[in-house]
Enzyme design. Structure first.
Site, PDB file in Angstrom:
ATOM      1  N   LYS A   6     -11.382   2.952 -15.049  1.00 51.37           N
ATOM      2  CA  LYS A   6     -11.741   1.560 -14.792  1.00 51.37           C
ATOM      3  C   LYS A   6     -11.991   0.794 -16.096  1.00 51.37           C
ATOM      4  O   LYS A   6     -11.720  -0.412 -16.182  1.00 51.37           O
ATOM      5  CB  LYS A   6     -12.971   1.491 -13.888  1.00 51.37           C
ATOM      6  CG  LYS A   6     -12.689   1.837 -12.439  1.00 51.37           C
ATOM      7  CD  LYS A   6     -11.762   0.817 -11.789  1.00 51.37           C
ATOM      8  CE  LYS A   6     -11.616   1.031 -10.295  1.00 51.37           C
ATOM      9  NZ  LYS A   6     -10.769   0.006  -9.643  1.00 51.37           N
TER      10      LYS A   6
ATOM     11  N   ASP B  60       0.846  -1.188   0.000  1.00 45.42           N
ATOM     12  CA  ASP B  60       0.000   0.000   0.000  1.00 45.42           C
ATOM     13  C   ASP B  60       0.885   1.244   0.000  1.00 45.42           C
ATOM     14  O   ASP B  60       2.044   1.209   0.421  1.00 45.42           O
ATOM     15  CB  ASP B  60      -0.923   0.022   1.218  1.00 45.42           C
ATOM     16  CG  ASP B  60      -2.154   0.895   0.979  1.00 45.42           C
ATOM     17  OD1 ASP B  60      -3.211   0.347   0.645  1.00 45.42           O
ATOM     18  OD2 ASP B  60      -2.043   2.129   1.116  1.00 45.42           O
TER      19      ASP B  60
ATOM     20  N   THR C  91     -18.645   0.505   2.176  1.00 48.65           N
ATOM     21  CA  THR C  91     -17.512   1.043   2.929  1.00 48.65           C
ATOM     22  C   THR C  91     -17.978   2.264   3.714  1.00 48.65           C
ATOM     23  O   THR C  91     -18.988   2.891   3.367  1.00 48.65           O
ATOM     24  CB  THR C  91     -16.371   1.472   1.988  1.00 48.65           C
ATOM     25  OG1 THR C  91     -16.809   2.594   1.201  1.00 48.65           O
ATOM     26  CG2 THR C  91     -15.957   0.333   1.065  1.00 48.65           C
TER      27      THR C  91
ATOM     28  N   ASP D 105       4.653   3.493  -3.840  1.00 51.88           N
ATOM     29  CA  ASP D 105       3.944   4.278  -4.844  1.00 51.88           C
ATOM     30  C   ASP D 105       3.923   3.489  -6.154  1.00 51.88           C
ATOM     31  O   ASP D 105       4.878   3.504  -6.925  1.00 51.88           O
ATOM     32  CB  ASP D 105       4.639   5.626  -5.047  1.00 51.88           C
ATOM     33  CG  ASP D 105       3.930   6.503  -6.078  1.00 51.88           C
ATOM     34  OD1 ASP D 105       2.876   6.077  -6.593  1.00 51.88           O
ATOM     35  OD2 ASP D 105       4.449   7.592  -6.375  1.00 51.88           O
TER      36      ASP D 105
ATOM     37  N   TYR E 253     -13.585   8.536 -13.429  1.00 53.46           N
ATOM     38  CA  TYR E 253     -13.471   7.246 -12.757  1.00 53.46           C
ATOM     39  C   TYR E 253     -13.776   6.106 -13.722  1.00 53.46           C
ATOM     40  O   TYR E 253     -13.014   5.123 -13.816  1.00 53.46           O
ATOM     41  CB  TYR E 253     -14.427   7.205 -11.568  1.00 53.46           C
ATOM     42  CG  TYR E 253     -14.529   5.859 -10.895  1.00 53.46           C
ATOM     43  CD1 TYR E 253     -13.532   5.428 -10.024  1.00 53.46           C
ATOM     44  CD2 TYR E 253     -15.627   5.028 -11.117  1.00 53.46           C
ATOM     45  CE1 TYR E 253     -13.626   4.193  -9.389  1.00 53.46           C
ATOM     46  CE2 TYR E 253     -15.733   3.797 -10.491  1.00 53.46           C
ATOM     47  CZ  TYR E 253     -14.726   3.383  -9.629  1.00 53.46           C
ATOM     48  OH  TYR E 253     -14.821   2.156  -9.013  1.00 53.46           O
TER      49      TYR E 253
END
Length: 241
Positions: A163, A49, A194, A68, A159
């Site tokens: 994707k 991460d 979430t 990164d 977005y």
């Protein structure tokens, strides 16, 4: 992160016979659910991460924080660290990514940011892991796309475009590796339950959303021996949305 830094993180070499699974975006809600499920099924897990990675107990865990993945060299160093620690890589589960709601009249920087966060990271992780996965008798890559990339809504352009790139990367890589045991697939969730999504859509019916553990289970199925005949699939995981 440089290769010497990655070597320091490994501490010891521990070649293993169990399945070795690398998870990107491992500190996110979905990433943590995948890591928990992978450990439960007996995998050794390398958790990657950009932010800090909480360490689990035991020899089957390697936390690699501060990575990164928009930097191809950092991705290479992370995969090398996982291989040095566990002896090999069998599965790459890419949960790395992010979201922004913005109409097409908004700043262009958001389009660049979504491409970097959602597509460049996955591409770099796949490229870095491929030489290691090629040595596995049952290599697996599972990416996270989005149902919203099949039919974008208002404010979802940046977005959805990023994707959609993940979808096409998945299909292309599956074709490029079709002659090998490696499989490459993607899951396409609707809305994942979430805390951030609940805060953004407070009036929604959360019971219809996809639970992180449910999505993790589908991803681990695609990363299992039982899914050896499945490659190049874009699998919707809609919940009840």
């Amino acid at each position: 992160m440089t290769a010497p830094e990655a070597e320091q993180l490994t501490n010891q070499e521990a070649p293993m016979s169990k399945r070795v699974t690398v998870i990107t975006g491992a500190s996110g809600v979905l990433g943590r659910a995948i890591a928990d499920a992978a450990l439960m099924r007996g995998d050794a897990v390398a958790a990657i991460d950009f932010g800090p990675v909480e360490r689990a107990d035991g020899d089957d865990w390697l936390g690699l924080g501060g990575i990164d993945l928009t930097d191809p060299n950092a991705a290479l160093a992370a995969m090398e660290a996982a291989t040095q620690r566990f002896g090999r890589i069998d599965c790459l589960l890419n949960a790395v990514g992010g979201f922004v709601w913005q109409t097409t009249e908004g700043p262009l920087e958001s389009w660049d940011r979504m491409q970097r966060m959602n597509l460049t990271t996955v591409l770099n992780a796949c490229r870095a892991a491929l030489p290691h996965l090629a040595k596995s008798s049952a290599g697996r890559i599972v990416n996270v796309g989005a149902l919203g990339a099949l039919q974008a809504s208002a404010g979802m352009g940046a977005y959805a475009a990023s994707k959609a790139g993940v979808h096409k990367l998945t299909e292309a890589l599956a074709e490029e590796t079709r002659a090998s045991p490696l499989t490459v697939n993607a899951v396409l969730p609707s809305i994942i339950d979430t805390p951030a999504n609940r805060a953004d859509m407070a009036g929604a019916d959360f019971s219809t959303w996809v639970q992180p553990a449910e999505l993790a289970s589908v991803m681990l199925f695609l990363a299992s021996d039982a899914a050896s005949a499945v490659t190049g699939a874009l699998l919707p995981v809609k919940g009840r949305v």
